[in-house]
Design an enzyme around this catalytic site. Structure first.
Site, PDB file in Angstrom:
ATOM      1  N   ASP A 116      64.878  57.599  65.994  1.00 24.38           N
ATOM      2  CA  ASP A 116      65.470  55.940  64.908  1.00 24.38           C
ATOM      3  C   ASP A 116      67.176  56.065  65.732  1.00 24.38           C
ATOM      4  O   ASP A 116      67.662  55.386  65.312  1.00 24.38           O
ATOM      5  CB  ASP A 116      65.707  56.082  63.724  1.00 24.38           C
ATOM      6  CG  ASP A 116      64.689  55.190  62.817  1.00 24.38           C
ATOM      7  OD1 ASP A 116      64.294  54.599  62.909  1.00 24.38           O
ATOM      8  OD2 ASP A 116      64.279  56.511  62.011  1.00 24.38           O
ATOM      9  N   GLU A 150      74.957  53.533  64.649  1.00 23.50           N
ATOM     10  CA  GLU A 150      75.603  52.960  63.685  1.00 23.50           C
ATOM     11  C   GLU A 150      75.532  53.682  62.011  1.00 23.50           C
ATOM     12  O   GLU A 150      76.448  54.475  62.254  1.00 23.50           O
ATOM     13  CB  GLU A 150      75.473  51.451  63.160  1.00 23.50           C
ATOM     14  CG  GLU A 150      76.253  51.048  62.006  1.00 23.50           C
ATOM     15  CD  GLU A 150      75.918  50.332  61.968  1.00 23.50           C
ATOM     16  OE1 GLU A 150      74.904  50.012  60.725  1.00 23.50           O
ATOM     17  OE2 GLU A 150      76.472  49.624  61.150  1.00 23.50           O
ATOM     18  N   ASP A 151      74.507  54.569  62.292  1.00 25.17           N
ATOM     19  CA  ASP A 151      74.463  55.029  60.959  1.00 25.17           C
ATOM     20  C   ASP A 151      75.464  56.873  60.780  1.00 25.17           C
ATOM     21  O   ASP A 151      75.201  57.034  60.132  1.00 25.17           O
ATOM     22  CB  ASP A 151      72.626  55.689  60.419  1.00 25.17           C
ATOM     23  CG  ASP A 151      72.348  54.164  60.299  1.00 25.17           C
ATOM     24  OD1 ASP A 151      72.634  53.685  59.888  1.00 25.17           O
ATOM     25  OD2 ASP A 151      71.263  53.540  60.667  1.00 25.17           O
ATOM     26  N   ARG A 196      70.646  55.890  50.959  1.00 27.01           N
ATOM     27  CA  ARG A 196      71.058  56.588  52.454  1.00 27.01           C
ATOM     28  C   ARG A 196      72.685  57.148  51.868  1.00 27.01           C
ATOM     29  O   ARG A 196      73.041  58.416  52.681  1.00 27.01           O
ATOM     30  CB  ARG A 196      71.178  55.896  53.591  1.00 27.01           C
ATOM     31  CG  ARG A 196      69.347  55.277  53.402  1.00 27.01           C
ATOM     32  CD  ARG A 196      68.614  56.514  53.982  1.00 27.01           C
ATOM     33  NE  ARG A 196      67.688  56.341  54.775  1.00 27.01           N
ATOM     34  CZ  ARG A 196      66.871  55.666  56.086  1.00 27.01           C
ATOM     35  NH1 ARG A 196      67.956  55.947  57.057  1.00 27.01           N
ATOM     36  NH2 ARG A 196      65.718  55.037  56.009  1.00 27.01           N
ATOM     37  N   HIS A 241      70.735  48.854  53.882  1.00 28.47           N
ATOM     38  CA  HIS A 241      71.754  49.031  53.550  1.00 28.47           C
ATOM     39  C   HIS A 241      72.440  48.180  52.918  1.00 28.47           C
ATOM     40  O   HIS A 241      72.131  46.919  53.066  1.00 28.47           O
ATOM     41  CB  HIS A 241      71.940  49.741  55.438  1.00 28.47           C
ATOM     42  CG  HIS A 241      71.517  50.275  55.221  1.00 28.47           C
ATOM     43  ND1 HIS A 241      70.810  50.876  56.814  1.00 28.47           N
ATOM     44  CD2 HIS A 241      71.417  51.754  54.896  1.00 28.47           C
ATOM     45  CE1 HIS A 241      70.659  52.175  57.423  1.00 28.47           C
ATOM     46  NE2 HIS A 241      71.246  52.734  56.111  1.00 28.47           N
ATOM     47  N   CYS A 245      72.989  47.964  63.535  1.00 28.59           N
ATOM     48  CA  CYS A 245      73.315  49.397  63.708  1.00 28.59           C
ATOM     49  C   CYS A 245      73.063  49.690  64.933  1.00 28.59           C
ATOM     50  O   CYS A 245      72.836  51.113  65.329  1.00 28.59           O
ATOM     51  CB  CYS A 245      71.621  49.342  62.929  1.00 28.59           C
ATOM     52  SG  CYS A 245      70.500  48.126  63.329  1.00 28.59           S
TER      53      CYS A 245
HETATM   54  C1  CIR Z   1      65.708  53.945  59.057  1.00 28.38           C
HETATM   55  O1  CIR Z   1      65.074  53.706  58.358  1.00 28.38           O
HETATM   56  O2  CIR Z   1      67.314  54.800  59.425  1.00 28.38           O
HETATM   57  C2  CIR Z   1      65.935  53.296  60.464  1.00 28.38           C
HETATM   58  N1  CIR Z   1      64.087  52.787  60.644  1.00 28.38           N
HETATM   59  C3  CIR Z   1      66.619  51.986  60.894  1.00 28.38           C
HETATM   60  C4  CIR Z   1      68.010  51.975  60.542  1.00 28.38           C
HETATM   61  C5  CIR Z   1      69.147  50.785  60.469  1.00 28.38           C
HETATM   62  N2  CIR Z   1      70.074  51.126  60.249  1.00 28.38           N
HETATM   63  C6  CIR Z   1      71.298  50.259  60.345  1.00 28.38           C
HETATM   64  O3  CIR Z   1      70.543  49.127  60.147  1.00 28.38           O
HETATM   65  N3  CIR Z   1      72.316  50.764  60.083  1.00 28.38           N
END
Ligand code: CIR
Length: 339
Positions: free
Chosen positions: A94, A99-100, A165, A216, A334
């Site tokens: 991932d 962004e996360d 999260r 999110h 993201c």
């Molecule tokens: C997750 O589940 O963490 C990733 N498959 C998707 C994260 C998407 N992140 C975002 O929209 N900021």
């Protein structure tokens, strides 16, 4: 004026405020300068097989995802930002959802702590690049968790989704990392019907769509322009937009000057996640979405509200197809960190 007429909400607890009691006028003055850089992360070779996804049966086409990622980077380049691409984190499917891993404002970056084990190593490469770029780096530690996808920064204040999260310790850590900005937590679960309510079963059947059970906060709303937030014009999206409008320090401070946040309702929830930078709005390609004219005869053409908004504001528009990222619960914001 694109402010919507969504219904009023009753929940107005101060419990979820961290800095809200500080008068907005005492907080930091925002500079109008837009982002200069966009940090992106190469697609992991394991993206298609290993990326987390709500709907496990969805299969991702890796070569199409690579093309979409390239198109996304090209669209960012049109926003007058310098692109910095770092390699994928080894063993982290991932990691292109960069962004996360970090929240950046001014010259300071908070490196977040993922609640998900398979993503926890992603922060290493991100921290390194921000150190190389001479940012002031702050680390978030256990028990605090956060994904940047839950953090909406308007340029003047933060709204942060409390989700699976992002926990309250994460939001407290964000408040400490950016003491000059007001932080408002949005308790996402509060907007879902209670289990014993008559609406619950209807809601749960609608909830098969990830737009109604978003991962999110920014899965259903995002910054669409200066002082403008696009939001999913669904029951949940409207409730959250309403909450933001009610709790925005900017709205309160500027109410009398008529310069408060404006909200752009977006009929297709998945289109409410957009990237805005330096006069350009990047949105998902409306052709990704089909409207069922029998079920919803009066629904606008996909993306029409955003396109009208952009035209009204004089913004450039770029379309990017993100179908393969959406299968893994991601979208536009993201895949980059604008800073
Ligand atoms: C997750 O589940 O963490 C990733 N498959 C998707 C994260 C998407 N992140 C975002 O929209 N900021």
């Amino acid at each position: 004026m694109f402010a919507s007429s969504f219904p009023s909400l009753t929940c107005r607890s101060d419990k979820f405020f961290y800095h809200s009691r500080r008068p907005f006028a005492t907080l930091r003055q925002h500079s109008n300068q837009g982002p200069q850089k966009a940090l992106v992360r190469e697609l992991s070779p394991q993206f298609a097989i290993g990326a987390l996804r709500t709907h496990k049966a969805l299969s991702i086409d890796l070569s199409l995802a690579k093309k979409q990622h390239q198109d996304y980077i090209s669209a960012l380049a049109q926003c007058n930002v310098h692109i910095i691409q770092i390699p994928a984190e080894d063993g982290c499917p991932d990691s292109s959802f960069v962004e996360d891993t970090a929240v950046v404002v001014d010259n300071r970056v908070l490196i977040t702590n993922s609640a998900v084990k398979s993503r926890s190593k992603e922060r290493l490469g991100v921290r390194n690049i921000f150190e190389e770029l001479n940012y002031t780096v702050v680390n978030m530690d256990h028990p605090a968790t956060m994904d940047g996808g839950d953090v909406l920064f308007t340029g003047k204040e933060f709204f942060v989704g409390l989700t699976s999260r992002t926990n309250k310790y994460g939001i407290e850590a964000l408040s400490r990392a950016f003491p000059g900005y007001r932080v408002t937590a949005i308790p996402m679960n509060r907007f879902f019907p209670k289990k014993n309510s008559p609406k619950y079963h209807t809601f749960m059947s609608l909830a098969s769509s990830s737009a109604e059970r978003p991962l999110h906060l920014k899965s259903i709303c995002s910054v669409a322009g200066p002082n403008a937030i696009a939001f999913a014009n669904s029951q949940l999206g409207s409730a959250i937009a309403n909450y933001m409008q009610d709790h925005s320090g900017v709205s309160k401070a500027l109410r009398h000057s008529g310069k408060s946040l404006s909200f752009v309702p977006v009929g297709i929830p998945e289109l409410s996640n957009v990237v805005y930078a330096n006069g350009t709005l990047i949105m998902r390609d409306p052709e990704e979405f089909e409207v069922d004219r029998i079920q919803t005869p009066f629904l606008a053409e996909p993306g029409e509200e955003l396109i009208q908004f952009a035209e009204f504001e004089g913004l450039n528009i770029a379309f990017v197809n993100m179908s393969e990222f959406a299968k893994a619960d991601g979208a536009l914001t993201c895949c980059s960190i604008l800073c």
